[in-house]
Design an enzyme around this catalytic site. Structure first.
Site, PDB file in Angstrom:
ATOM      1  N   ARG A  47       0.426  -0.734  -0.368  1.00 28.94           N
ATOM      2  CA  ARG A  47       0.288  -0.058  -0.373  1.00 28.94           C
ATOM      3  C   ARG A  47       1.065   1.465  -0.262  1.00 28.94           C
ATOM      4  O   ARG A  47       0.715   2.228  -0.137  1.00 28.94           O
ATOM      5  CB  ARG A  47      -0.708  -0.031   1.425  1.00 28.94           C
ATOM      6  CG  ARG A  47      -2.053  -1.259   0.910  1.00 28.94           C
ATOM      7  CD  ARG A  47      -3.318  -1.398   2.153  1.00 28.94           C
ATOM      8  NE  ARG A  47      -3.810  -1.990   1.974  1.00 28.94           N
ATOM      9  CZ  ARG A  47      -5.404  -2.172   3.356  1.00 28.94           C
ATOM     10  NH1 ARG A  47      -5.163  -1.047   4.286  1.00 28.94           N
ATOM     11  NH2 ARG A  47      -6.157  -2.919   3.160  1.00 28.94           N
ATOM     12  N   ASP A 158     -15.543   8.608   9.106  1.00 24.39           N
ATOM     13  CA  ASP A 158     -14.588   7.394   9.332  1.00 24.39           C
ATOM     14  C   ASP A 158     -12.392   8.543   9.225  1.00 24.39           C
ATOM     15  O   ASP A 158     -12.106   9.903   9.095  1.00 24.39           O
ATOM     16  CB  ASP A 158     -13.811   7.092   7.809  1.00 24.39           C
ATOM     17  CG  ASP A 158     -13.204   6.336   7.156  1.00 24.39           C
ATOM     18  OD1 ASP A 158     -14.022   4.754   7.124  1.00 24.39           O
ATOM     19  OD2 ASP A 158     -12.235   6.041   7.176  1.00 24.39           O
TER      20      ASP A 158
END
Length: 289
Positions: A47, A158
């Protein structure tokens, strides 16, 4: 720097130094509550490779220097969090909860309220790209059309700024909306007409007006939101937290529910619910009493 970054490709044989990975894991655990055991090192590397290319860094050693030895941590932390957090989401995921909301939760909440046309507040507390929040809004919009005796507002929060921006744009690949029932697709989605582009849809403005998105770290000591929320969705996120952090997050969220309000966990998190001092009314659905 951009010209240099375009020429750099990170070596797939290059890896995070274990000491730097452990420092990243400790940092993410402290800041976000997410566990990153050693088995996750390759996932984290995968990632971060795009981030290294964006920064014009050739190796993970250079990235470790930026974070821990060149005082770049404060500026880089939001991007690091965006990179390592998991943002799995779908429209109408675990659909039994939405059926329960329509048939039981919202009718019960309306009946409990004395005011005319009460405002039903629903919070998607780990909203990712917004699929859950917009699913909630679609379901409530259909129920409102049938009953006309309530109003509704949906909050999505979030930790990741990237996914919050996606929710605010409300644009999704066409294939992602496959679980949305055909009637709701007609009522609540607009299809892109751009030729040659990847097919996309956007949530109609009439529905978007009911939904807002904000960044929130569930590990914060307090949340800057109302304490009369009717329904909180916290699904499929607690599994990434340590047990002590799970209890703290649940306690803080329950504090934002009105008496008689509901907390919904993911079905895979049903055992976590056994420690909640609330009344269970359905699988992974708990009522504040």
């Amino acid at each position: 720097m951009p010209a240099l970054a375009s020429q750099i490709t990170t070596d797939v044989d290059d890896h995070l130094d274990m000491r730097d990975f452990q420092r990243i894991a400790t940092l993410i655990g402290t800041e976000v509550g997410i566990k990153l055991p050693p088995a996750k090192r390759l996932m984290v590397e995968g990632r971060l490779r795009r981030r290294l290319r964006h920064l014009g860094l050739a190796t993970f050693a250079e990235y470790g220097d930026l974070l821990f030895r060149r005082d770049g941590l404060e500026g880089e932390l939001p991007y690091l969090i965006n990179a390592v957090t998991t943002n799995k989401t779908d429209f109408f995921r675990e659909p039994e909860h939405f059926d329960c909301m329509v048939k039981t939760l919202v009718p019960t909440l309306i009946e409990q309220r004395k005011d005319r046309s009460p405002l039903i507040k629903v919070w998607s507390a780990a909203s990712s790209t917004g699929a859950e929040a917009f699913t909630i809004a679609m379901v409530l919009a259909d129920l409102h059309a049938a009953r006309r005796d309530f109003r509704f507002a949906v909050l999505g929060t979030d930790i990741s700024t990237d996914v919050i921006e996606t929710g605010q744009r409300a644009i999704y690949p066409s294939e992602q909306i496959a679980p949305v029932p055909p009637g709701m697709q007609t009522r609540y989605l607009m299809h892109s007409r751009r030729s040659g582009a990847r097919p996309e849809v956007r949530i109609v403005p009439e529905l978007r007006r009911h939904v807002r998105f904000e960044r929130l770290n569930l590990m914060d000591a307090a949340y800057p939101y109302d304490r009369d929320v009717d329904i909180i969705f916290l699904r499929n996120v607690l599994i990434y937290f340590e047990k002590a952090d799970q209890a703290k997050v649940i306690t803080r969220l329950v504090g934002h529910l009105r008496p008689g309000g509901y907390l919904l966990l993911g079905h895979s998190e049903s055992m976590i619910g056994t420690s909640i001092t609330m009344r269970q009314v359905a699988p992974a659905v708990f009522q504040k009493v």
